[in-house]
Design a protein around this motif. Structure first.
Motif, PDB file in Angstrom:
ATOM      1  N   ALA A 269      -1.333  -2.223  -6.248  1.00  0.00           N
ATOM      2  CA  ALA A 269      -1.131  -2.807  -4.917  1.00  0.00           C
ATOM      3  C   ALA A 269      -1.245  -4.325  -4.958  1.00  0.00           C
ATOM      4  N   ALA A 270      -2.251  -4.847  -5.678  1.00  0.00           N
ATOM      5  CA  ALA A 270      -2.414  -6.300  -5.759  1.00  0.00           C
ATOM      6  C   ALA A 270      -1.227  -6.947  -6.479  1.00  0.00           C
ATOM      7  N   GLU A 271      -0.737  -6.313  -7.522  1.00  0.00           N
ATOM      8  CA  GLU A 271       0.415  -6.833  -8.251  1.00  0.00           C
ATOM      9  C   GLU A 271       1.671  -6.804  -7.379  1.00  0.00           C
ATOM     10  N   LEU A 272       1.825  -5.738  -6.585  1.00  0.00           N
ATOM     11  CA  LEU A 272       2.970  -5.657  -5.676  1.00  0.00           C
ATOM     12  C   LEU A 272       2.931  -6.766  -4.636  1.00  0.00           C
ATOM     13  N   VAL A 273       1.753  -7.032  -4.087  1.00  0.00           N
ATOM     14  CA  VAL A 273       1.622  -8.119  -3.112  1.00  0.00           C
ATOM     15  C   VAL A 273       2.079  -9.425  -3.744  1.00  0.00           C
ATOM     16  N   ARG A 274       1.626  -9.694  -4.961  1.00  0.00           N
ATOM     17  CA  ARG A 274       1.997 -10.929  -5.651  1.00  0.00           C
ATOM     18  C   ARG A 274       3.512 -11.006  -5.863  1.00  0.00           C
ATOM     19  N   ARG A 275       4.108  -9.912  -6.321  1.00  0.00           N
ATOM     20  CA  ARG A 275       5.537  -9.905  -6.605  1.00  0.00           C
ATOM     21  C   ARG A 275       6.390 -10.020  -5.334  1.00  0.00           C
ATOM     22  N   ILE A 276       5.974  -9.338  -4.269  1.00  0.00           N
ATOM     23  CA  ILE A 276       6.724  -9.419  -3.008  1.00  0.00           C
ATOM     24  C   ILE A 276       6.663 -10.838  -2.459  1.00  0.00           C
ATOM     25  N   ARG A 277       5.463 -11.424  -2.478  1.00  0.00           N
ATOM     26  CA  ARG A 277       5.320 -12.800  -1.980  1.00  0.00           C
ATOM     27  C   ARG A 277       6.186 -13.765  -2.785  1.00  0.00           C
ATOM     28  N   ALA A 278       6.219 -13.585  -4.087  1.00  0.00           N
ATOM     29  CA  ALA A 278       7.034 -14.466  -4.935  1.00  0.00           C
ATOM     30  C   ALA A 278       8.524 -14.281  -4.643  1.00  0.00           C
ATOM     31  N   PHE A 279       8.970 -13.040  -4.497  1.00  0.00           N
ATOM     32  CA  PHE A 279      10.386 -12.754  -4.274  1.00  0.00           C
ATOM     33  C   PHE A 279      10.882 -13.305  -2.947  1.00  0.00           C
ATOM     34  N   PHE A 280      10.016 -13.282  -1.925  1.00  0.00           N
ATOM     35  CA  PHE A 280      10.393 -13.775  -0.593  1.00  0.00           C
ATOM     36  C   PHE A 280       9.897 -15.194  -0.330  1.00  0.00           C
ATOM     37  N   ASP A 281       9.367 -15.859  -1.360  1.00  0.00           N
ATOM     38  CA  ASP A 281       8.848 -17.227  -1.230  1.00  0.00           C
ATOM     39  C   ASP A 281       7.841 -17.359  -0.105  1.00  0.00           C
ATOM     40  N   LEU A 282       6.919 -16.404  -0.027  1.00  0.00           N
ATOM     41  CA  LEU A 282       5.875 -16.446   0.978  1.00  0.00           C
ATOM     42  C   LEU A 282       4.630 -17.089   0.376  1.00  0.00           C
ATOM     43  N   MET A 283       4.019 -17.976   1.109  1.00  0.00           N
ATOM     44  CA  MET A 283       2.802 -18.605   0.640  1.00  0.00           C
ATOM     45  C   MET A 283       1.638 -17.625   0.766  1.00  0.00           C
TER      46      MET A 283
ATOM     47  N   GLN B 257       0.829  -1.212   0.000  1.00  0.00           N
ATOM     48  CA  GLN B 257       0.000   0.000   0.000  1.00  0.00           C
ATOM     49  C   GLN B 257       0.862   1.262   0.000  1.00  0.00           C
ATOM     50  N   VAL B 258       1.903   1.278   0.814  1.00  0.00           N
ATOM     51  CA  VAL B 258       2.798   2.439   0.883  1.00  0.00           C
ATOM     52  C   VAL B 258       3.517   2.638  -0.445  1.00  0.00           C
ATOM     53  N   VAL B 259       4.031   1.545  -1.012  1.00  0.00           N
ATOM     54  CA  VAL B 259       4.767   1.645  -2.275  1.00  0.00           C
ATOM     55  C   VAL B 259       3.838   2.046  -3.415  1.00  0.00           C
ATOM     56  N   ALA B 260       2.621   1.491  -3.445  1.00  0.00           N
ATOM     57  CA  ALA B 260       1.662   1.853  -4.497  1.00  0.00           C
ATOM     58  C   ALA B 260       1.292   3.332  -4.404  1.00  0.00           C
ATOM     59  N   ALA B 261       1.115   3.840  -3.191  1.00  0.00           N
ATOM     60  CA  ALA B 261       0.797   5.265  -3.019  1.00  0.00           C
ATOM     61  C   ALA B 261       1.955   6.131  -3.489  1.00  0.00           C
ATOM     62  N   ARG B 262       3.160   5.709  -3.200  1.00  0.00           N
ATOM     63  CA  ARG B 262       4.333   6.476  -3.635  1.00  0.00           C
ATOM     64  C   ARG B 262       4.445   6.473  -5.161  1.00  0.00           C
ATOM     65  N   GLN B 263       4.195   5.324  -5.769  1.00  0.00           N
ATOM     66  CA  GLN B 263       4.260   5.252  -7.227  1.00  0.00           C
ATOM     67  C   GLN B 263       3.175   6.116  -7.869  1.00  0.00           C
ATOM     68  N   ALA B 264       2.000   6.168  -7.242  1.00  0.00           N
ATOM     69  CA  ALA B 264       0.934   7.029  -7.759  1.00  0.00           C
ATOM     70  C   ALA B 264       1.356   8.501  -7.683  1.00  0.00           C
ATOM     71  N   ALA B 265       2.020   8.870  -6.589  1.00  0.00           N
ATOM     72  CA  ALA B 265       2.510  10.252  -6.461  1.00  0.00           C
ATOM     73  C   ALA B 265       3.576  10.530  -7.515  1.00  0.00           C
ATOM     74  N   ASN B 266       4.439   9.551  -7.792  1.00  0.00           N
ATOM     75  CA  ASN B 266       5.440   9.716  -8.845  1.00  0.00           C
ATOM     76  C   ASN B 266       4.785   9.883 -10.210  1.00  0.00           C
ATOM     77  N   ASP B 267       3.724   9.115 -10.453  1.00  0.00           N
ATOM     78  CA  ASP B 267       2.992   9.242 -11.715  1.00  0.00           C
ATOM     79  C   ASP B 267       2.421  10.643 -11.866  1.00  0.00           C
ATOM     80  N   LYS B 268       1.920  11.192 -10.756  1.00  0.00           N
ATOM     81  CA  LYS B 268       1.364  12.547 -10.798  1.00  0.00           C
ATOM     82  C   LYS B 268       2.466  13.549 -11.124  1.00  0.00           C
ATOM     83  N   THR B 269       3.642  13.357 -10.512  1.00  0.00           N
ATOM     84  CA  THR B 269       4.779  14.236 -10.789  1.00  0.00           C
ATOM     85  C   THR B 269       5.160  14.171 -12.266  1.00  0.00           C
TER      86      THR B 269
END
Length: 198
Positions: A182-196, A154-166
């Motif tokens: 945000a949903a895509e970030l959750v998927r990618r973070i879970r995959a990178f850290f091997d979280l179920m 959520q924090v990273v998605a909000a920051r990216q949205a602010a960057n898009d606005k900039t």
């Protein structure tokens, strides 16, 4: 008649000084981490664990802290100073300046969270102190509390949205990107850290 022998107690001042210095450095790292929005959902013990694993990195004016396209699995916490973020380009003059960050802040989060290569060049504007947080240090915390992935995304998605606005993307384009980010970030973070998945 008995003579008393003088007793001398030697205090290892160097050892105490190192302990005091180490405690002061840990306290300073904790103070910086507590001010960075990315770590708002972390508990005090989690922040202490992160603070203990941070690596201090000092830079001087015009040092390149990270380069566009470099592989990455860490993020930098800007503890003191300012940095400029530039887009890709062959020559420094051709790189568009995207932003400036002042302490306390962070950059390179996508490298830490997803393993994504660096998407910009980050250059020191004067003397800079960063703390580098590596994936290995972060992994144990996410393994112990996978629910943090949601808060981080959520924090990273909000920051990216602010960057898009900039970058002056249209409101429609920002809305499209934010809806799935945000949903895509959750998927990618879970995959990178091997979280179920939960």
């Amino acid at each position: 008649m008995q003579f008393s022998y003088p007793h001398r107690v030697l205090i290892n001042a160097e050892h105490e000084t190192a302990d005091v210095r180490s405690k002061r450095a840990l306290d300073e790292r904790m103070r910086v981490l507590a001010r960075v929005p990315l770590f708002a959902a972390f508990t005090e013990p989690e922040l202490q664990a992160l603070a203990a694993d941070l690596v201090g990195c000092q830079f001087v004016e015009n040092d390149i802290i990270s380069r566009h396209g470099e592989s990455a699995d860490c993020l930098y916490i800007l503890a003191a100073g300012r940095v400029a973020i530039f887009g890709a380009g062959d020559q420094r003059a051709a790189r568009p300046k995207l932003a400036e960050l002042s302490d306390p802040d962070y950059f390179g989060e996508m490298g830490l969270l997803t393993g994504q290569a660096r998407t910009a060049n980050v250059i020191a504007l004067g003397d800079v102190l960063c703390y580098r947080l590596d994936k290995e240090a972060f992994d144990a915390i996410l393994q112990a509390r996978p629910a943090l992935v949601e808060a981080l995304s959520q924090v990273v998605a909000a920051r990216q949205a602010a960057n898009d606005k900039t970058l002056e993307l249209s409101a429609e384009a920002r809305a499209r990107q934010a809806s799935n980010r945000a949903a895509e970030l959750v998927r990618r973070i879970r995959a990178f850290f091997d979280l179920m998945p939960p």
